[in-house]
Every structure is written in C-alpha cells, then in structure tokens.
Design a protein around this motif. Structure first.
Motif, PDB file in Angstrom:
ATOM      1  N   ALA A   4       0.744  -1.107  -0.201  1.00  0.00           N
ATOM      2  CA  ALA A   4      -0.150   0.214   0.365  1.00  0.00           C
ATOM      3  C   ALA A   4       1.034   1.417   0.154  1.00  0.00           C
ATOM      4  O   ALA A   4       2.324   1.572  -0.010  1.00  0.00           O
ATOM      5  CB  ALA A   4      -0.874  -0.024   1.420  1.00  0.00           C
ATOM      6  N   THR A  51       1.526  -9.218   2.708  1.00  0.00           N
ATOM      7  CA  THR A  51       0.514  -8.896   3.292  1.00  0.00           C
ATOM      8  C   THR A  51       0.244  -7.330   3.432  1.00  0.00           C
ATOM      9  O   THR A  51       1.770  -6.882   3.909  1.00  0.00           O
ATOM     10  CB  THR A  51      -0.507  -8.769   4.378  1.00  0.00           C
ATOM     11  N   GLU A 161      -6.724  -4.831   9.503  1.00  0.00           N
ATOM     12  CA  GLU A 161      -6.317  -4.692   7.715  1.00  0.00           C
ATOM     13  C   GLU A 161      -7.020  -3.358   7.556  1.00  0.00           C
ATOM     14  O   GLU A 161      -7.810  -3.052   7.907  1.00  0.00           O
ATOM     15  CB  GLU A 161      -7.274  -6.015   7.143  1.00  0.00           C
ATOM     16  N   LEU A 163      -7.825   0.409   6.431  1.00  0.00           N
ATOM     17  CA  LEU A 163      -9.099   0.961   5.517  1.00  0.00           C
ATOM     18  C   LEU A 163      -8.715   2.169   4.552  1.00  0.00           C
ATOM     19  O   LEU A 163      -8.825   2.658   3.603  1.00  0.00           O
ATOM     20  CB  LEU A 163     -10.481   0.862   6.087  1.00  0.00           C
ATOM     21  N   ARG A 182      -9.028   2.866   1.078  1.00  0.00           N
ATOM     22  CA  ARG A 182      -8.747   1.986   0.680  1.00  0.00           C
ATOM     23  C   ARG A 182     -10.249   1.932  -0.248  1.00  0.00           C
ATOM     24  O   ARG A 182     -11.219   1.585   0.543  1.00  0.00           O
ATOM     25  CB  ARG A 182      -7.946   0.660   0.884  1.00  0.00           C
ATOM     26  N   ASP A 183     -10.511   2.174  -1.599  1.00  0.00           N
ATOM     27  CA  ASP A 183     -12.267   1.596  -2.176  1.00  0.00           C
ATOM     28  C   ASP A 183     -12.582   0.068  -2.437  1.00  0.00           C
ATOM     29  O   ASP A 183     -12.199  -0.793  -2.038  1.00  0.00           O
ATOM     30  CB  ASP A 183     -12.249   2.429  -3.260  1.00  0.00           C
ATOM     31  N   ASP A 184     -13.532   0.314  -2.769  1.00  0.00           N
ATOM     32  CA  ASP A 184     -14.428  -1.393  -2.619  1.00  0.00           C
ATOM     33  C   ASP A 184     -13.455  -2.454  -3.827  1.00  0.00           C
ATOM     34  O   ASP A 184     -13.561  -3.682  -3.507  1.00  0.00           O
ATOM     35  CB  ASP A 184     -15.637  -1.153  -3.180  1.00  0.00           C
ATOM     36  N   GLN A 185     -12.509  -1.114  -4.538  1.00  0.00           N
ATOM     37  CA  GLN A 185     -12.259  -2.771  -5.734  1.00  0.00           C
ATOM     38  C   GLN A 185     -10.703  -2.692  -4.718  1.00  0.00           C
ATOM     39  O   GLN A 185      -9.832  -3.099  -4.865  1.00  0.00           O
ATOM     40  CB  GLN A 185     -11.850  -2.100  -6.659  1.00  0.00           C
ATOM     41  N   LYS A 186     -10.616  -2.157  -3.358  1.00  0.00           N
ATOM     42  CA  LYS A 186      -8.906  -2.960  -3.075  1.00  0.00           C
ATOM     43  C   LYS A 186      -8.172  -1.943  -3.561  1.00  0.00           C
ATOM     44  O   LYS A 186      -6.640  -2.187  -2.836  1.00  0.00           O
ATOM     45  CB  LYS A 186      -9.305  -4.101  -2.870  1.00  0.00           C
ATOM     46  N   TRP A 188      -5.739   1.826  -3.878  1.00  0.00           N
ATOM     47  CA  TRP A 188      -5.989   2.924  -2.340  1.00  0.00           C
ATOM     48  C   TRP A 188      -5.993   4.179  -3.726  1.00  0.00           C
ATOM     49  O   TRP A 188      -4.881   4.350  -4.281  1.00  0.00           O
ATOM     50  CB  TRP A 188      -4.373   2.706  -2.056  1.00  0.00           C
TER      51      TRP A 188
END
Ligand code: FMN
Length: 195
Positions: A4, A51, A161, A163, A182-186, A188
């Motif tokens: 990220a 991750t 995790e 957001l 982080r949006d719904d499509q993951k 950033w």
C-alpha cells in the motif's frame, strides 16, 4: 500483493525512530460490547508477510478479545517522537486463536510465538488478566517457561487490515497531512488534506 502507498511512510518513520524502543508502542482503540470506546497500548510486531496487515499479540482472556469478536473494527494511533508524526490507521481486526482453521494464519501465529522473548511468552502463563489479584498466589506470576515451539492456547495473533490511514507530519511550515483510503475494488487513493 502490492505494498500500500502508506507503507513507505511507515517504513521510513520506523527507520528514523529505530533508536527509540517505545516508537513501536501504539494505542489500539476498539468498541466495547456496550458501545463505549476502549483503548490500550500494544506493541507493533511487524507486518504479516505478503500483506499490508499490522501484527500484534494478545491474550484470548483479555477484554479486547471479546470486544473484537463482537465488533471486529479498530483504530490505532501511532506517534513517532523523533520525527514528530502521527499515523491513525483504522480497519478490520482479525483475532487468530489456537483453533484457527486457516493454515497460513495458524502458522503465522506459531512463528510469532517462536519469535517472542522468554519473558514475553511467560506472561501468557500468568493468571487470568483483569480478574481480582490473589496476593497469596504470588507464585502464579513465576510460572514455568512455556514451550518455545508450541504456543499456549490463550496466545493470539491479532491482525489489523487497514482501510484508512491519516498521516500527520508536524515538521514543516506548514504541517503536512495525507489521507489514504482503500475503495471497494481494494485500490488505494492518496489525497493531501489540510492539517
Ligand atoms: C508499553 C506497553 C506495551 C503493551 N503491549 C501489549 C501487547 O503487545 N499486547 C497486549 O495484549 N497488551 C499489551 N499491553 C497491555 C495493554 O495495554 C492492556 O493493559 C492489556 O492488554 C489489557 O487490555 P484489555 O483489558 O483492553 O484487553 C502493553 C502495555 C504497555 C504499557
């Protein structure tokens, strides 16, 4: 897995504050079963490999474990004294207990236990946290050292995790503040906002 965009800022802060052991202490807020906030200091134990999840450890008998099972959301507040910057990171919490059926999480729990100092492992053999202290049972706080390879059943790995990450730098005229989410499509997004 791609790192990220806020990871480099955390890595840099950790590096620049590496001489301060307490720069790895941060505050974790959770939600009590009655809806009120709860907050405490915990130690950052690195990122779960591959991750963007922050690793912590805790005891399944502690109050936060029940709070997280009831409401798996949390926010950490992390201040780096040397560089005078704050990260506020919120997201979902995962409590990895002794019966976790996901092999990668179960093995991360074991390796985290193995990396602890003897003194840190010993605390998981202490009497039930938060219960009234029995002064006649002083010996209960000098238990035998637990097995280095096999975590005690109450030992938990705790994962956050992220957001949203709100990064405030006091240094500079004026201060800087960057908001990552982080949006719904993951994916950033990064925005500079007013401090
Ligand atoms: C410097 C410091 C580091 C701590 N690190 C941890 C930790 O890594 N994990 C943990 O569960 N508690 C840690 N604690 C204890 C917690 O702050 C807290 O007292 C305990 O976990 C019980 O919290 P709870 O009743 O909200 O579950 C630490 C306390 C201090 C002062």
């Amino acid at each position: 897995m791609s790192l990220a965009p806020w990871r480099s800022a955390i890595a840099q802060a950790l590096h620049q504050n590496r001489t301060l052991p307490y720069a790895r202490y941060l505050q974790l807020a959770t939600v009590r079963v009655n809806g009120l906030p709860a907050n405490r200091t915990i130690v950052f134990r690195g990122f779960l490999p591959e991750t963007n999840q922050l690793k912590f450890i805790t005891d399944s008998r502690s109050e936060k474990a029940e709070q997280i099972q009831h409401q798996p959301w949390g926010e950490v507040c992390w201040y780096f004294p040397k560089t005078r910057e704050q990260f506020r990171i919120n997201g979902g919490l995962t409590l990895v207990e002794s019966d976790d059926s996901q092999p990668d999480l179960a093995s991360a729990r074991i390796s985290t236990w193995q990396e602890l100092s003897d003194a840190a492992r010993l605390q998981f053999n202490w009497p039930h946290p938060g219960k009234p202290r029995n002064k006649n049972e002083q010996a209960a706080f000098s238990p035998p050292p637990p097995d280095r390879d096999r975590p005690l059943v109450n030992f938990c790995l705790l994962l956050l995790e992220p957001l949203q990450v709100d990064h405030l730098e006091l240094r500079g005229e004026p201060q800087n503040r960057i908001f990552y989410y982080r949006d719904d499509q993951k994916a950033w997004s990064v925005t500079e906002i007013n401090p």
